[in-house]
Design an enzyme around this catalytic site. Structure first.
Site, PDB file in Angstrom:
ATOM      1  N   ARG A  61      43.480  47.752  43.121  1.00 49.97           N
ATOM      2  CA  ARG A  61      42.981  46.964  41.992  1.00 49.97           C
ATOM      3  C   ARG A  61      43.608  47.449  40.678  1.00 49.97           C
ATOM      4  O   ARG A  61      44.001  46.651  39.823  1.00 49.97           O
ATOM      5  CB  ARG A  61      41.454  47.060  41.937  1.00 49.97           C
ATOM      6  N   HIS A  65      45.831  45.143  38.138  1.00 47.29           N
ATOM      7  CA  HIS A  65      45.436  44.972  36.733  1.00 47.29           C
ATOM      8  C   HIS A  65      46.512  45.499  35.776  1.00 47.29           C
ATOM      9  O   HIS A  65      46.691  44.981  34.685  1.00 47.29           O
ATOM     10  CB  HIS A  65      44.103  45.670  36.459  1.00 47.29           C
ATOM     11  N   ASN A  93      38.093  46.733  33.088  1.00 48.04           N
ATOM     12  CA  ASN A  93      38.675  47.876  33.795  1.00 48.04           C
ATOM     13  C   ASN A  93      37.715  49.055  33.919  1.00 48.04           C
ATOM     14  O   ASN A  93      38.060  50.080  34.517  1.00 48.04           O
ATOM     15  CB  ASN A  93      39.960  48.338  33.086  1.00 48.04           C
ATOM     16  N   HIS A 193      40.575  41.740  48.784  1.00 51.78           N
ATOM     17  CA  HIS A 193      39.125  41.957  48.876  1.00 51.78           C
ATOM     18  C   HIS A 193      38.675  42.207  50.322  1.00 51.78           C
ATOM     19  O   HIS A 193      37.495  42.176  50.608  1.00 51.78           O
ATOM     20  CB  HIS A 193      38.366  40.782  48.259  1.00 51.78           C
TER      21      HIS A 193
HETATM   22  C1  HEM Z   1      40.971  35.715  42.475  1.00 53.72           C
HETATM   23  C2  HEM Z   1      40.724  36.420  41.438  1.00 53.72           C
HETATM   24  C3  HEM Z   1      40.016  37.741  41.474  1.00 53.72           C
HETATM   25  C4  HEM Z   1      38.786  38.009  40.951  1.00 53.72           C
HETATM   26  C5  HEM Z   1      37.884  37.046  40.231  1.00 53.72           C
HETATM   27  C6  HEM Z   1      38.505  39.399  41.220  1.00 53.72           C
HETATM   28  C7  HEM Z   1      37.366  40.071  40.817  1.00 53.72           C
HETATM   29  C8  HEM Z   1      36.972  41.304  41.275  1.00 53.72           C
HETATM   30  C9  HEM Z   1      35.725  41.946  40.957  1.00 53.72           C
HETATM   31  C10 HEM Z   1      34.655  41.404  40.037  1.00 53.72           C
HETATM   32  C11 HEM Z   1      35.670  43.112  41.649  1.00 53.72           C
HETATM   33  C12 HEM Z   1      34.521  44.130  41.653  1.00 53.72           C
HETATM   34  C13 HEM Z   1      34.762  45.223  40.629  1.00 53.72           C
HETATM   35  C14 HEM Z   1      33.608  46.187  40.614  1.00 53.72           C
HETATM   36  O1  HEM Z   1      32.462  45.749  40.529  1.00 53.72           O
HETATM   37  O2  HEM Z   1      33.858  47.402  40.681  1.00 53.72           O
HETATM   38  C15 HEM Z   1      36.899  43.217  42.395  1.00 53.72           C
HETATM   39  C16 HEM Z   1      37.222  44.261  43.223  1.00 53.72           C
HETATM   40  C17 HEM Z   1      38.467  44.425  43.791  1.00 53.72           C
HETATM   41  N1  HEM Z   1      39.560  43.626  43.590  1.00 53.72           N
HETATM   42 FE1  HEM Z   1      39.554  41.772  42.810  1.00 53.72          FE
HETATM   43  N2  HEM Z   1      39.547  39.939  41.912  1.00 53.72           N
HETATM   44  C18 HEM Z   1      40.503  38.981  42.081  1.00 53.72           C
HETATM   45  C19 HEM Z   1      41.737  39.150  42.677  1.00 53.72           C
HETATM   46  C20 HEM Z   1      42.225  40.372  43.125  1.00 53.72           C
HETATM   47  C21 HEM Z   1      43.599  40.652  43.476  1.00 53.72           C
HETATM   48  C22 HEM Z   1      44.742  39.647  43.379  1.00 53.72           C
HETATM   49  C23 HEM Z   1      43.645  41.950  43.893  1.00 53.72           C
HETATM   50  C24 HEM Z   1      44.823  42.783  44.347  1.00 53.72           C
HETATM   51  C25 HEM Z   1      45.943  42.320  44.836  1.00 53.72           C
HETATM   52  C26 HEM Z   1      42.301  42.464  43.827  1.00 53.72           C
HETATM   53  C27 HEM Z   1      41.912  43.712  44.267  1.00 53.72           C
HETATM   54  C28 HEM Z   1      40.615  44.164  44.259  1.00 53.72           C
HETATM   55  C29 HEM Z   1      40.177  45.353  44.978  1.00 53.72           C
HETATM   56  C30 HEM Z   1      41.030  46.226  45.898  1.00 53.72           C
HETATM   57  C31 HEM Z   1      38.822  45.524  44.671  1.00 53.72           C
HETATM   58  C32 HEM Z   1      37.901  46.673  45.124  1.00 53.72           C
HETATM   59  C33 HEM Z   1      37.979  47.775  44.063  1.00 53.72           C
HETATM   60  C34 HEM Z   1      37.214  49.041  44.446  1.00 53.72           C
HETATM   61  O3  HEM Z   1      36.608  49.131  45.502  1.00 53.72           O
HETATM   62  O4  HEM Z   1      37.244  49.984  43.633  1.00 53.72           O
HETATM   63  N3  HEM Z   1      41.477  41.490  43.338  1.00 53.72           N
HETATM   64  N4  HEM Z   1      37.676  42.111  42.136  1.00 53.72           N
END
Ligand code: HEM
Ligand SMILES: *[C@@H]1O[C@H](CO)[C@@H](O)[C@H](O)[C@H]1NC(C)=O
Ligand SMILES: *[C@@H]1O[C@H](CO)[C@@H](O)[C@H](O)[C@H]1NC(C)=O
Ligand SMILES: *[C@@H]1O[C@H](CO)[C@@H](O)[C@H](O)[C@H]1NC(C)=O
Ligand SMILES: *[C@@H]1O[C@H](CO)[C@@H](O)[C@H](O)[C@H]1NC(C)=O
Length: 331
Positions: A61, A65, A93, A193
């Site tokens: 993530r 970002h 972030n 995800h």
């Molecule tokens: C479609 C649009 C996307 C939205 C709206 C979105 C939104 C989010 C949100 C709200 C979280 C939770 C953050 C938290 O509460 O800590 C999250 C987690 C995450 N996102 Fe996305 N995301 C998107 C696309 C992506 C993309 C393209 C990637 C990477 C290529 C990505 C990778 C991740 C990962 C790996 C997590 C888990 C982070 C962790 O466990 O620390 N996301 N995302």
């Protein structure tokens, strides 16, 4: 004189006036200057991921970002100071885990001992992310090298570039399109995800006080909704409570995320929407049915993410430490 050379001659005369080509990223960029680059990064990544299994998702993530805001230049690793609020401290972030930053700092420390002043933080972040993704079961894709680090980082630059779960799919599609990604690439990238967590505040509006007969989002599997209600019951008092993005195989990078979406087990509203919208559903169905197709698409899309707006040559610097530019940013 032939027709072809009549046309070519004026073009050839113009060529020396064009600016020199930008240096390109290459697979063997550190072959001469830091031959153990890949091994050192790999060793640090394996140690860290074994000790702290949430590192991979955090780094993935973090990398996304960083690249989407001003290019893959490690600007997201820079800390704020008295003069400046950095990208890292933008609200979107804030939940990035410290362990994701730590794995990059550890690799940098080792690399500075082995080949001081040579390897950029941006290259470490790109390489470590790929290593982590493949370590948790995901595909191994080539990472080209030679990025330079940014000399600044501004929280204000983040605004409007990162998708949020409460955006419409059209808004999200437009954000990806603005960075050159197709709808198919967006669906493949969001397969990220399949690992990691989301905090309750990111999906609470779907499970509490939702205006439907059940009180939760009607596109949600009822058992899943009830389970999340229980998990998040206390979330307003304890903001650290988080749910797995993929409750079936939470730590494994696989195509389960898409199968979940088909069964109403998408955690974020934006995830779940992709399984119903006619623009995205065909890709959700494709990747749910065929993990190889997902891995192939994810790899290609990640290679594209990894070269977003990279700084090469004298456009940036090799930072001495990843959390600060070599010259203090004072504005
Ligand atoms: C479609 C649009 C996307 C939205 C709206 C979105 C939104 C989010 C949100 C709200 C979280 C939770 C953050 C938290 O509460 O800590 C999250 C987690 C995450 N996102 Fe996305 N995301 C998107 C696309 C992506 C993309 C393209 C990637 C990477 C290529 C990505 C990778 C991740 C990962 C790996 C997590 C888990 C982070 C962790 O466990 O620390 N996301 N995302
Ligand atoms: C979406 O969520 C963000 C962050 O929680 C919030 O600042 C924003 O106001 C929300 N937008 C809408 C339209 O609800
Ligand atoms: C749901 O609505 C009730 C009554 O309007 C309110 O007391 C409660 O705090 C709300 N719960 C959440 C989680 O927003
Ligand atoms: C809810 O959070 C508060 C504050 O952190 C804590 O004192 C309380 O024990 C928690 N309740 C439950 C059921 O976890
Ligand atoms: C799955 O996708 C891969 C990669 O695109 C392809 O080669 C293979 O034929 C597909 N398998 C099926 C059963 O469609």
């Amino acid at each position: 004189m032939s027709m072809a050379s009549t046309f070519l001659l004026p073009l050839l005369l113009l060529l020396p006036l064009l600016p020199p080509a930008e240096p390109r990223l290459t697979l063997d960029y550190y072959k001469q200057t830091c031959p153990n680059f890949a091994t050192i990064v790999q060793d640090v990544v394996v140690d860290k991921q074994m000790a702290i299994p949430t590192t991979a998702a955090g780094a993935l993530r973090l990398f996304f970002h960083d690249c989407i805001v001003g290019g893959c230049d490690a600007s997201l690793l820079i800390s704020s100071n008295a003069f400046n609020k950095a990208e890292r401290d933008h609200e979107v972030n804030q939940a990035l885990p410290g362990d994701a930053f730590d794995v990059i700092i550890r690799a940098k420390t080792k690399l500075e001992l082995e080949c001081p002043g040579i390897v950029s933080c941006a290259d470490i972040l790109a390489e470590a992310t790929r290593d982590l993704v493949s370590m948790v079961g995901g595909p191994y894709y080539p990472v080209r090298l030679g990025r330079k680090d940014s000399v600044e980082s501004r929280a204000d630059d983040v605004e409007g570039h990162i998708a949020r779960p409460n955006m419409t799919l059209t808004q999200i599609i437009n954000l990806f399109a603005a960075r050159g990604f197709s709808v198919q690439e967006m669906v493949a990238l969001t397969g990220a995800h399949t690992i990691g967590f989301s905090h309750c505040s990111e999906f609470a509006n779907r499970i509490f006080n939702y205006s439907s007969p059940t009180g939760f989002d009607r596109t949600m599997n009822p058992d899943y909704a009830m389970g999340l209600r229980k998990l998040c019951a206390n979330y307003t008092k304890d903001s650290t409570i988080a749910a797995f993005n993929d409750p079936m195989t939470p730590g494994k990078f696989d195509n389960m995320y898409y199968l979940n979406l088909q069964h109403g087990v998408g955690l974020l509203a934006s995830d779940q929407a992709m399984a119903f919208d006619p623009r995205t559903k065909p890709y959700v169905d494709l990747y749910a049915a065929n993990q190889s197709a997902f891995f192939e698409a994810f790899s290609h899309a990640m290679e594209k993410v990894s070269v977003q707006n990279v700084k090469t040559g004298n456009k940036g610097e090799v930072r001495r430490r990843c959390d600060a530019p070599n010259t203090l940013q004072t504005n």
